[in-house]
Design a protein around this motif. Sequence first.
Motif, PDB file in Angstrom:
ATOM      1  N   UNK A 175       0.860  -1.175   0.000  1.00 30.77           N
ATOM      2  CA  UNK A 175       0.000   0.000   0.000  1.00 30.77           C
ATOM      3  C   UNK A 175       0.896   1.224   0.000  1.00 30.77           C
ATOM      4  N   UNK A 176       0.789   2.017  -1.040  1.00 32.49           N
ATOM      5  CA  UNK A 176       1.602   3.224  -1.179  1.00 32.49           C
ATOM      6  C   UNK A 176       0.822   4.420  -0.654  1.00 32.49           C
ATOM      7  N   UNK A 177       1.354   5.070   0.378  1.00 33.62           N
ATOM      8  CA  UNK A 177       0.773   6.296   0.915  1.00 33.62           C
ATOM      9  C   UNK A 177       1.801   7.401   0.742  1.00 33.62           C
ATOM     10  N   UNK A 178       1.473   8.351  -0.111  1.00 33.59           N
ATOM     11  CA  UNK A 178       2.463   9.345  -0.506  1.00 33.59           C
ATOM     12  C   UNK A 178       1.952  10.764  -0.318  1.00 33.59           C
ATOM     13  N   UNK A 179       2.827  11.630   0.178  1.00 35.76           N
ATOM     14  CA  UNK A 179       2.573  13.067   0.208  1.00 35.76           C
ATOM     15  C   UNK A 179       3.289  13.771  -0.933  1.00 35.76           C
ATOM     16  N   UNK A 180       4.401  13.155  -1.400  1.00 37.80           N
ATOM     17  CA  UNK A 180       5.222  13.845  -2.387  1.00 37.80           C
ATOM     18  C   UNK A 180       6.077  12.855  -3.171  1.00 37.80           C
ATOM     19  N   UNK A 181       5.494  12.238  -4.212  1.00 39.95           N
ATOM     20  CA  UNK A 181       6.201  11.421  -5.202  1.00 39.95           C
ATOM     21  C   UNK A 181       6.860  10.167  -4.629  1.00 39.95           C
ATOM     22  N   UNK A 182       6.077   9.101  -4.579  1.00 45.13           N
ATOM     23  CA  UNK A 182       6.593   7.784  -4.194  1.00 45.13           C
ATOM     24  C   UNK A 182       6.581   6.909  -5.446  1.00 45.13           C
ATOM     25  N   UNK A 183       7.759   6.492  -5.882  1.00 45.48           N
ATOM     26  CA  UNK A 183       7.902   5.898  -7.218  1.00 45.48           C
ATOM     27  C   UNK A 183       8.331   4.435  -7.168  1.00 45.48           C
ATOM     28  N   UNK A 184       7.851   3.667  -8.164  1.00 41.91           N
ATOM     29  CA  UNK A 184       8.097   2.230  -8.233  1.00 41.91           C
ATOM     30  C   UNK A 184       8.460   1.829  -9.663  1.00 41.91           C
ATOM     31  N   UNK A 185       9.227   0.741  -9.755  1.00 41.14           N
ATOM     32  CA  UNK A 185       9.386   0.012 -11.006  1.00 41.14           C
ATOM     33  C   UNK A 185       8.576  -1.271 -10.898  1.00 41.14           C
ATOM     34  N   UNK A 186       7.800  -1.574 -11.937  1.00 43.05           N
ATOM     35  CA  UNK A 186       7.194  -2.894 -12.073  1.00 43.05           C
ATOM     36  C   UNK A 186       8.105  -3.695 -12.979  1.00 43.05           C
ATOM     37  N   UNK A 187       8.796  -4.656 -12.416  1.00 45.34           N
ATOM     38  CA  UNK A 187       9.860  -5.347 -13.138  1.00 45.34           C
ATOM     39  C   UNK A 187       9.310  -6.421 -14.084  1.00 45.34           C
TER      40      UNK A 187
END
Length: 252
Positions: A175-187
């Motif tokens: 679960x991504x909870x972000x205030x300012x740019x939380x980034x991921x790669x889907x490999x």
Amino acid sequence: MTQHSLQGRTDKELLWFQRRSFLQAAASWTALGGFSAAHAQSRSNVVERVGDAMVNGRLMLEGQSVQTGDHIVTGPASNLIFVIGNSAFHVRQNSSLMVERGATLNAVSVLRMLTGAVISVWGKGSSRQIVTPTLTAGIRGTGVYTEIFAEQAGRSYFCNCYGTVDMSAGPDSVVSKSDYHQAFWGEVQAKDGRWLSPAKAINHSDEELEYLARLAGQQTSWEIMGKKGVKDGKGYMDDKPGQMHPAMKTPL
């Protein structure tokens, strides 16, 4: 303009909100009722189109709307900005995506991306997803940037710029909870044992999200809070010791 990092994109692509044509189009669109008028189907929901765009295999015409159920393709040096319901979308050049219908004509259930990149701001709602070849993002109400890197065998990039998103890729989920740019790669293949891995904030700017949020009658988290965080991809407004990217918390 806020500082941004580029990977395979140009500054020109990120500066669309500075174009006189867009500013005029956005002002006119808002003055004529904005997303409320588009929701009532009294006018087109397309704010601006630059270059060629195809809808369901046919060249998009002036004044035409984008509807849920449509297949959208943009050409080189083209982009398309539109609003559906309480959500706003900017489709970058050389992109192909399906806008799948939800419970109503003005509700997007799935943004299914095949190629390219999309910036999107979503109002509150449920049962909505962004799907790429390598990841799925469950949207709760947020601003995000999604890009598929064809030269990396379809590896997908996703930034939860603000809000809450249910992320999954392969067997991994967070679960991504972000205030300012939380980034991921889907490999495409697991990297160091992970299908979801941490990424930096690339290829999009704060201002792009801010303009899309205004089109949808919203504000970004940093506009509401009156400050900006550290744009390192971890998603936090305040940089504190020991803060870990959520993708690093998933077991190997």
